[in-house]
Every structure is written in structure tokens, then in C-alpha cells.
Enzyme design. Structure first.
Site, mmCIF file in Angstrom:
data_model
loop_
_atom_site.group_PDB
_atom_site.id
_atom_site.type_symbol
_atom_site.label_atom_id
_atom_site.label_comp_id
_atom_site.label_asym_id
_atom_site.label_seq_id
_atom_site.Cartn_x
_atom_site.Cartn_y
_atom_site.Cartn_z
ATOM 1 N N ASP A 245 -0.091 5.028 1.296
ATOM 2 C CA ASP A 245 -0.263 5.891 2.471
ATOM 3 C C ASP A 245 -0.170 5.075 3.762
ATOM 4 O O ASP A 245 -0.891 4.100 3.944
ATOM 5 C CB ASP A 245 -1.621 6.600 2.421
ATOM 6 C CG ASP A 245 -1.683 7.635 1.311
ATOM 7 O OD1 ASP A 245 -0.629 8.196 0.988
ATOM 8 O OD2 ASP A 245 -2.778 7.873 0.777
ATOM 9 N N ASP B 56 0.877 -1.166 0.000
ATOM 10 C CA ASP B 56 0.000 0.000 0.000
ATOM 11 C C ASP B 56 0.920 1.222 0.000
ATOM 12 O O ASP B 56 2.137 1.097 0.196
ATOM 13 C CB ASP B 56 -0.884 -0.030 1.250
ATOM 14 C CG ASP B 56 -1.803 1.177 1.339
ATOM 15 O OD1 ASP B 56 -2.297 1.625 0.299
ATOM 16 O OD2 ASP B 56 -2.007 1.678 2.454
#
Length: 220
Positions: free
Chosen positions: A13, A11
Site C-alpha cells: 500500500d 511494501d
């Protein structure tokens, strides 16, 4: 068929860099513009969720989901994104989270593939600002993703983009929706943070992420 670790899928963020606060500031301003108040606790519910789905949650908070046409909602989402992009202008390699650059280098040295599975349509710009574009073999295109996390679509797309079976990949996430997406995709899941359930391994912060740990998780 024998499973073999071939790829690690990240991922963005909260895992590669922490631009979540920028998202919060941009959403908070947008919400205030339409007389909705959100706080950081509410913002936690938006982690890992697409831009339009996040807007729907904000509108639903005050029962406003039917107050805007689709076109108006798209305009609101675009306004939020413009503010977010403006906030990102100061992003630099100094904003890469602890341990991530050496981890990416170690994964590359081990001849494993690396992909990004972020629902952020700004992901390419963020990676460029962090000088990490060349560290990834494949970026899942958030603009082409139909179903947001916790649906596994983006992780399945990332695995397909790398040419690996999902069962031969490990995903790394900091949001519950992301962890759920990884597990639904049939991958091993490493979580970053606290309170995440369903992970195969949970670390308190990115500095605890190592290739050895990822390899161990894969064997569980």
C-alpha cells in the site's frame, strides 16, 4: 564480507498501489459502527500497521480498548476486512502506481530478486487484481508474522524467503513504521512520500523510483 545488491523488497500500500484510501473508508465505517469517529489524519497513524493493531489503536483513541473481548475484536476486524475486500473489487492494473511496472521489469532484467513485505493478508488478492503476481519471487505471509512493523520481522522473513542476507537487500516503504522496520532489519531504506526520517533516500512519489537510484542507495 563484500556486500552485493541481490534483492529489492517492496511494501504494498502506497508503493505498488494506493489502496490506503480503501482501508480508510473501511476503518471509518467500522469505527462509526461502534461510535468512534476517525479522520484521514488519524488514519495516517495506521499505515504499515497490522489489522488487529490498527483496531487496537482505534479503540484506544476513545478509551474503548477494554470494552471488547478478543473474540469480539476479531469479529470487528473481520467485518472491516470484508468491507475492504468489497471495495477492492474494482482494482485493476490501471491502479499500479506510476513507475512501478517498469521498475519491476528493470529489477527482473538485472537478475535481482523481488519480494513483497506487506502486513496485509489481502496482498495476494491485490497483486492478482493488479496482474503483478508473477513479478514477485516471494510474498511474505502476513498471517504468519508475529510482530507488526516497526518490528523488522516481515522484512527478515522476506529476505529469508528469497535466500538473501538482509544486508544485500534494499527495502522500499511509504510509512515511518515500515522505514524503521527496514533499517532494523539491517537493510538500506528508500522512502516514498514526505516527512519520513531515517531513510537512505527519500523520493516524493513512485515515479522517481529507478533501478539506478536503488543501486546508488545500496552503495551509500
Amino acid at each position: 564480507m563484500v556486500r552485493q545488491l541481490e534483492a529489492v523488497i517492496f511494501d504494498l500500500d502506497g508503493v505498488i498501489t494506493d489502496s490506503a484510501h480503501f482501508h480508510y473508508l473501511a476503518w471509518k465505517q467500522l469505527a462509526a459502527d461502534i461510535d468512534i469517529e476517525i479522520d484521514e489524519a488519524f488514519n495516517e497513524t495506521l499505515k504499515g500497521i497490522s489489522r488487529m493493531d490498527s483496531l487496537d489503536l482505534i479503540l484506544a483513541k476513545d478509551g474503548r480498548e477494554n470494552d471488547f473481548t478478543l473474540e469480539q475484536k476479531e469479529e470487528l476486524a473481520a467485518k472491516k476486512n470484508a468491507h475492504y475486500v468489497e471495495l477492492l473489487k474494482d482494482l485493476s492494473p490501471a491502479d499500479i502506481l506510476p513507475g512501478i511496472k517498469p521498475l519491476l521489469d528493470a529489477i527482473r532484467a538485472a537478475n535481482l530478486k523481488i519480494a513483497l513485505a506487506s502486513v496485509s493478508k489481502n496482498a495476494p488478492m491485490v497483486l492478482a487484481a493488479l496482474d503483478l503476481t508473477d513479478s514477485f519471487d516471494y510474498l511474505a505471509d502476513a498471517a504468519k508474522i508475529t510482530h507488526s512493523k516497526p518490528d523488522p520481522e516481515i522484512f527478515l522473513v522476506a529476505a529469508a524467503g528469497l535466500g538473501v542476507e538482509p544486508a544485500n537487500a534494499v527495502g522500499i516503504e511509504d510509512a515511518q513504521a515500515g522505514v524503521d522496520a527496514i533499517k532494523s532489519a539491517g537493510m538500506k531504506a528508500v522512502g516514498v512520500g514526505t516527512g519520513l526520517v531515517g531513510t537512505d533516500e527519500l523520493v516524493s512519489d513512485t515515479s522517481k523510483l529507478t533501478l539506478a537510484m536503488i543501486q546508488k542507495v545500496f552503495q551509500i
